[in-house]
Design a protein around this motif. Sequence first.
Motif, PDB file in Angstrom:
ATOM      1  N   ASP A  30      14.552  -0.300  -7.788  1.00 43.85           N
ATOM      2  CA  ASP A  30      15.526  -0.335  -6.690  1.00 43.85           C
ATOM      3  C   ASP A  30      15.665  -1.790  -6.279  1.00 43.85           C
ATOM      4  OD1 ASP A  30      16.882  -0.283  -4.268  1.00 43.85           O
ATOM      5  OD2 ASP A  30      15.220   0.624  -3.159  1.00 43.85           O
ATOM      6  N   TYR A  33      15.188  -5.174  -2.773  1.00 39.85           N
ATOM      7  CA  TYR A  33      13.856  -5.285  -2.204  1.00 39.85           C
ATOM      8  C   TYR A  33      13.278  -6.677  -2.421  1.00 39.85           C
ATOM      9  CZ  TYR A  33      10.047  -2.472  -0.234  1.00 39.85           C
ATOM     10  OH  TYR A  33       9.117  -1.903   0.602  1.00 39.85           O
ATOM     11  N   TRP A  70      16.170   4.289  -5.149  1.00 37.57           N
ATOM     12  CA  TRP A  70      14.786   4.685  -4.846  1.00 37.57           C
ATOM     13  C   TRP A  70      14.659   6.208  -4.754  1.00 37.57           C
ATOM     14  CZ3 TRP A  70      10.001   2.821  -4.842  1.00 37.57           C
ATOM     15  CH2 TRP A  70       9.015   3.478  -4.090  1.00 37.57           C
ATOM     16  N   ALA A  88       7.863  -2.233  -6.615  1.00 41.16           N
ATOM     17  CA  ALA A  88       6.930  -2.422  -5.494  1.00 41.16           C
ATOM     18  C   ALA A  88       6.311  -1.088  -5.089  1.00 41.16           C
ATOM     19  CB  ALA A  88       7.621  -3.096  -4.301  1.00 41.16           C
TER      20      ALA A  88
HETATM   21  N1  ARG Z   1       5.608   0.134  -1.384  1.00 37.83           N
HETATM   22  C1  ARG Z   1       6.394   1.152  -0.752  1.00 37.83           C
HETATM   23  C2  ARG Z   1       6.177   2.477  -1.441  1.00 37.83           C
HETATM   24  O1  ARG Z   1       5.733   2.498  -2.555  1.00 37.83           O
HETATM   25  C3  ARG Z   1       7.872   0.835  -0.740  1.00 37.83           C
HETATM   26  C4  ARG Z   1       8.472   0.558  -2.062  1.00 37.83           C
HETATM   27  C5  ARG Z   1       9.983   0.500  -2.039  1.00 37.83           C
HETATM   28  N2  ARG Z   1      10.487  -0.193  -3.181  1.00 37.83           N
HETATM   29  C6  ARG Z   1      11.758  -0.536  -3.357  1.00 37.83           C
HETATM   30  N3  ARG Z   1      12.074  -1.279  -4.379  1.00 37.83           N
HETATM   31  N4  ARG Z   1      12.652  -0.159  -2.503  1.00 37.83           N
HETATM   32  O2  ARG Z   1       6.462   3.518  -0.906  1.00 37.83           O
END
Ligand code: ARG
Length: 245
Positions: A30, A33, A70, A88
């Motif tokens: 996504d 970010y 996401w 992430a």
């Molecule tokens: N680290 C958080 C999770 O894993 C947020 C990750 C959201 N990543 C993104 N690219 N929007 O829930």
Amino acid sequence: GLFTAGCGSTSTSSDAGKTGADKVYVVGTDASYAPFESMNGEKIEGFDMDVLSAAADAGGFKVQFQNTPWDGIFLTLKNNDRDIVASAVTITDDRKKELDFSDPYFEATQMIVSKKGAELKTLAELKDKKIAVQNGTTGDDVVTKMLGKDSPNIKRFENMPLALLELKNGGVDAAVGDNGVVLEYTKNNGAGDFVTAVDSSFEKEYYGFAVKKGNTDLQTKINDGLKKIKANGKLDEINAKYGFK
Ligand code: ARG
């Protein structure tokens, strides 16, 4: 649950799920970010891209990144639309039931951000406040745990920029999200206008690359690459590039 949220597949590649020597692994992210993943024109770039690309080089495999919403991103592994999710993603016990993860490559935590003057610095202080989060994230989890799934005070957005925009526009009192992304946002949007804080209850989170449950072949490849870039200083170099320690 993890797999119920959903958008249709946005895959533009029929490669995902296939194997073989020339295989290019399709990576979903996504890309809204920053600094972990963002669009630069047509190109997807960021910390996660640098780390996974370096691990792929070191581990002797190839990757190609695809912007992926996401909501439903983990479903794309199950459906073989994506081979890897590099977004992430916090390694959690819940997710480990449905996915496999690489070794951790980054430590993060949740962060509360509010407007200067409101000074909301603890989770307890958010109790009767309106809070924006990205739907289905660990930020959503900490707020939901306190207020309950159906609390009208939680505003869930499909991406983090929308959640932060809601804060900026005064539609909520605070937002909760990954520290790196919150700090990148405040840095670029008048740092003095915002207050950021980490509640003492917020646990350490570790990002990992997710693969389809049972895809130990790919998991091992990624881990081999990660081990190499941890040992040879490449991961440190990438951290330094982004101002991470
Ligand atoms: N680290 C958080 C999770 O894993 C947020 C990750 C959201 N990543 C993104 N690219 N929007 O829930």
